[in-house]
Design an enzyme around this catalytic site. Structure first.
Site, PDB file in Angstrom:
ATOM      1  N   TYR A   1      89.066  44.250 -20.288  1.00 45.90           N
ATOM      2  CA  TYR A   1      89.149  44.908 -21.725  1.00 45.90           C
ATOM      3  C   TYR A   1      90.554  45.652 -21.709  1.00 45.90           C
ATOM      4  O   TYR A   1      91.477  45.684 -22.441  1.00 45.90           O
ATOM      5  CB  TYR A   1      88.239  45.904 -22.316  1.00 45.90           C
ATOM      6  CG  TYR A   1      88.272  46.713 -23.020  1.00 45.90           C
ATOM      7  CD1 TYR A   1      88.226  46.009 -24.596  1.00 45.90           C
ATOM      8  CD2 TYR A   1      88.519  48.147 -23.420  1.00 45.90           C
ATOM      9  CE1 TYR A   1      88.411  46.782 -25.812  1.00 45.90           C
ATOM     10  CE2 TYR A   1      88.884  48.797 -24.648  1.00 45.90           C
ATOM     11  CZ  TYR A   1      88.694  47.792 -25.693  1.00 45.90           C
ATOM     12  OH  TYR A   1      88.622  48.716 -26.919  1.00 45.90           O
TER      13      TYR A   1
ATOM     14  N   TYR B   1     106.595  39.568 -29.312  1.00 47.38           N
ATOM     15  CA  TYR B   1     106.895  38.654 -30.679  1.00 47.38           C
ATOM     16  C   TYR B   1     107.733  39.460 -31.547  1.00 47.38           C
ATOM     17  O   TYR B   1     108.606  39.025 -32.556  1.00 47.38           O
ATOM     18  CB  TYR B   1     105.531  38.745 -31.481  1.00 47.38           C
ATOM     19  CG  TYR B   1     104.708  37.271 -31.204  1.00 47.38           C
ATOM     20  CD1 TYR B   1     104.138  36.981 -30.047  1.00 47.38           C
ATOM     21  CD2 TYR B   1     104.676  36.161 -32.123  1.00 47.38           C
ATOM     22  CE1 TYR B   1     103.435  35.677 -29.713  1.00 47.38           C
ATOM     23  CE2 TYR B   1     104.321  34.782 -31.947  1.00 47.38           C
ATOM     24  CZ  TYR B   1     103.745  34.773 -30.721  1.00 47.38           C
ATOM     25  OH  TYR B   1     103.160  33.463 -30.425  1.00 47.38           O
TER      26      TYR B   1
ATOM     27  N   GLU C   1     110.698  37.184 -32.068  1.00 53.72           N
ATOM     28  CA  GLU C   1     110.483  36.500 -33.354  1.00 53.72           C
ATOM     29  C   GLU C   1     110.717  37.167 -34.549  1.00 53.72           C
ATOM     30  O   GLU C   1     110.699  36.807 -35.731  1.00 53.72           O
ATOM     31  CB  GLU C   1     109.178  35.752 -33.361  1.00 53.72           C
ATOM     32  CG  GLU C   1     108.872  34.971 -32.270  1.00 53.72           C
ATOM     33  CD  GLU C   1     109.540  33.777 -32.330  1.00 53.72           C
ATOM     34  OE1 GLU C   1     110.311  33.343 -33.401  1.00 53.72           O
ATOM     35  OE2 GLU C   1     109.453  32.802 -31.327  1.00 53.72           O
TER      36      GLU C   1
ATOM     37  N   ARG D   1      77.356  52.802 -26.208  1.00 55.75           N
ATOM     38  CA  ARG D   1      78.437  54.211 -25.951  1.00 55.75           C
ATOM     39  C   ARG D   1      77.714  55.249 -26.132  1.00 55.75           C
ATOM     40  O   ARG D   1      76.634  55.170 -26.599  1.00 55.75           O
ATOM     41  CB  ARG D   1      79.526  54.001 -26.996  1.00 55.75           C
ATOM     42  CG  ARG D   1      80.843  52.988 -26.501  1.00 55.75           C
ATOM     43  CD  ARG D   1      81.904  53.077 -27.432  1.00 55.75           C
ATOM     44  NE  ARG D   1      81.488  52.203 -28.539  1.00 55.75           N
ATOM     45  CZ  ARG D   1      82.329  51.710 -29.378  1.00 55.75           C
ATOM     46  NH1 ARG D   1      83.765  52.071 -29.285  1.00 55.75           N
ATOM     47  NH2 ARG D   1      82.202  50.786 -30.439  1.00 55.75           N
TER      48      ARG D   1
END
Ligand code: UGA
EC number: 4.1.1.35
Length: 403
Positions: free
Chosen positions: A214, A228, A232, A255
């Protein structure tokens, strides 16, 4: 002769026509009666359908009207999850067109069912690991399990979701010229050596530990966003979300907030991992949602922390929940979770300064709302449990029963 034949023919045609007209009117009368009867029978049904239609259109929460110019087409990946569904509510009520994409691993249809059928709403069962082709102006990319037991359950899938899934969404943003907001996390700071954590801190993550799928997944997702952006020209926003709680957290989320509340409500021991000296700061979900929308619509492209800086130890937190629930549950100390961050508290000066955002819901108020929600969920579960009825003994005709 010709005249006579003509008169006879006219007379014949006239009589045939007369009979035909008589039969038609008889039939018409019959048809009319049947039609009237049918009409009488279905009139109440028509009324019922009208009532149903009315109640159907009225059942949606109120939605603002936005002009074409202001209304946006918004994609929320993970929009049926805990945070995603609250974000869906906010954007729908603000008058936007919302497309929710979810693979329902941790998301639930129940979280967004109140919008199903609304003309501004669309729900797509889709996994972001596969490419997606839709036309949108903004993408809130939230898709990923967020609770440690969920993301550790299938670490490879967590990695794929955060890497391939993020690449797919950035590719989509590039194709359609949409702005993308990544739901990143305080976990990018790992077990931090800087306290409180500000956005300039690079973090302290174990790249091969159980949380890495994670933590590293989100770190590389951030890296992809900026690649990106630079290569881009994609417009990106990155929210580093700190511990968040509220209604619609899954009962099995795992949690700490949902665990403690459910344990306290059911009179079970509150499970504290380790000595309970580790700290967290918890924000209520509506504060986070307002922060996400403010960030998306700002001109801040660098990462921004979104969290509530009120810090507590986990033991204090267990005691607070016990008090608010009015529970007699014990506190049980279990072994410490591996690589568990020992201190966490957001530095939110950047969000305050650049977004004019800060959390406004006090911890106890938010907890009371979450407690109310979980109480109702427990009732719902109890009322919807399938309890098989005892089967009546089968008696076969014509045969003696042997007991
Ligand atoms: O709530 C969130 O939004 C965050 O939750 C997790 O991070 P973590 O802080 O580890 O969340 P929890 O599982 O709620 O744990 C908080 C603390 O409570 C402890 N805990 C948890 C559960 C429990 O039953 N007992 C208990 O003592 C954990 O060991 C940890 O120290 C995720 O990893 C984050 O990405 C996410 O942003």
């Amino acid at each position: 002769m010709k005249l006579l034949t003509g008169i006879a023919l006219v007379a014949y045609v006239a009589s045939v026509w007369g009979n035909f007209v008589n039969m038609r009117s008889l039939q018409d009368n019959g048809d009319q009666k049947v039609e009237n009867k049918i009409e009488e029978a279905i009139a109440p049904l028509r009324e019922k359908i009208k009532d149903l239609e009315k109640s159907f259109t009225q059942k949606y929460p109120p939605v603002k009207f936005l002009s074409e110019k202001d209304r946006k087409r918004i994609l929320i990946t993970g929009g049926a999850g805990f945070v995603g569904s609250h974000l869906t509510d906010k954007l729908m009520m603000d008058g936007h067109e919302v497309t929710v994409v979810d693979n329902f691993f941790t998301g639930r249809k129940r979280n967004v069912e109140h919008w199903i059928g609304h003309e501004n709403f669309e729900l797509i069962n889709h996994d972001v690991v596969e490419p997606l082709y839709v036309e949108v102006d903004q993408i809130y990319h939230l898709a990923s399990p967020a609770s440690p037991p969920n993301y550790m359950y299938n670490p490879i899938k967590t990695l794929k979701t955060n890497t391939i899934g993020t690449l797919n969404m950035l590719g989509l943003a590039k194709r359609v010229g949409a702005r993308l907001l990544l739901a990143s996390t305080s976990e990018v700071y790992g077990d931090p050596e800087v306290h409180p954590q500000n956005e300039d801190y690079w973090g302290h993550v174990n790249p091969i530990g159980p949380r890495a799928c994670y933590d590293e997944g989100k770190r590389v997702a951030e890296t992809m966003c900026y690649a990106y952006m630079k290569q881009e020209g994609v417009e990106v926003r990155v929210a580093r979300i700190f511990n968040t709680f509220g209604p619609r957290m899954h009962m099995n989320d795992g949690r700490v907030v949902s665990n403690f509340i459910l344990q306290a409500l059911q009179g079970e021991p509150l499970t504290v991992y380790g000595p309970g000296t580790q700290t967290r700061a918890f924000q209520y979900v509506s504060d986070l949602v307002n922060g996400l929308v403010a960030l998306m619509n700002s001109n801040v492209s660098s990462p921004v922390n979104l969290g509530n800086p009120e810090e507590h130890t986990i033991l204090e937190f267990a005691q607070l929940i016990k008090k608010l629930v009015g529970s007699g549950s014990e506190i049980q100390f279990l072994s410490e979770a591996q690589d568990d961050p020992q201190k966490r508290k957001p530095d939110i000066r950047k969000a305050k300064l650049l977004l004019g955002w800060e959390p406004v819901v006090p911890l106890e108020e938010g907890l009371n709302k979450a407690i109310h929600y979980f109480r109702k969920e427990l009732e719902y579960q109890a009322n919807n449990q399938y309890i098989p009825k005892p089967k009546p003994a089968r008696i076969k005709k014509g045969r003696t029963r042997h007991n």
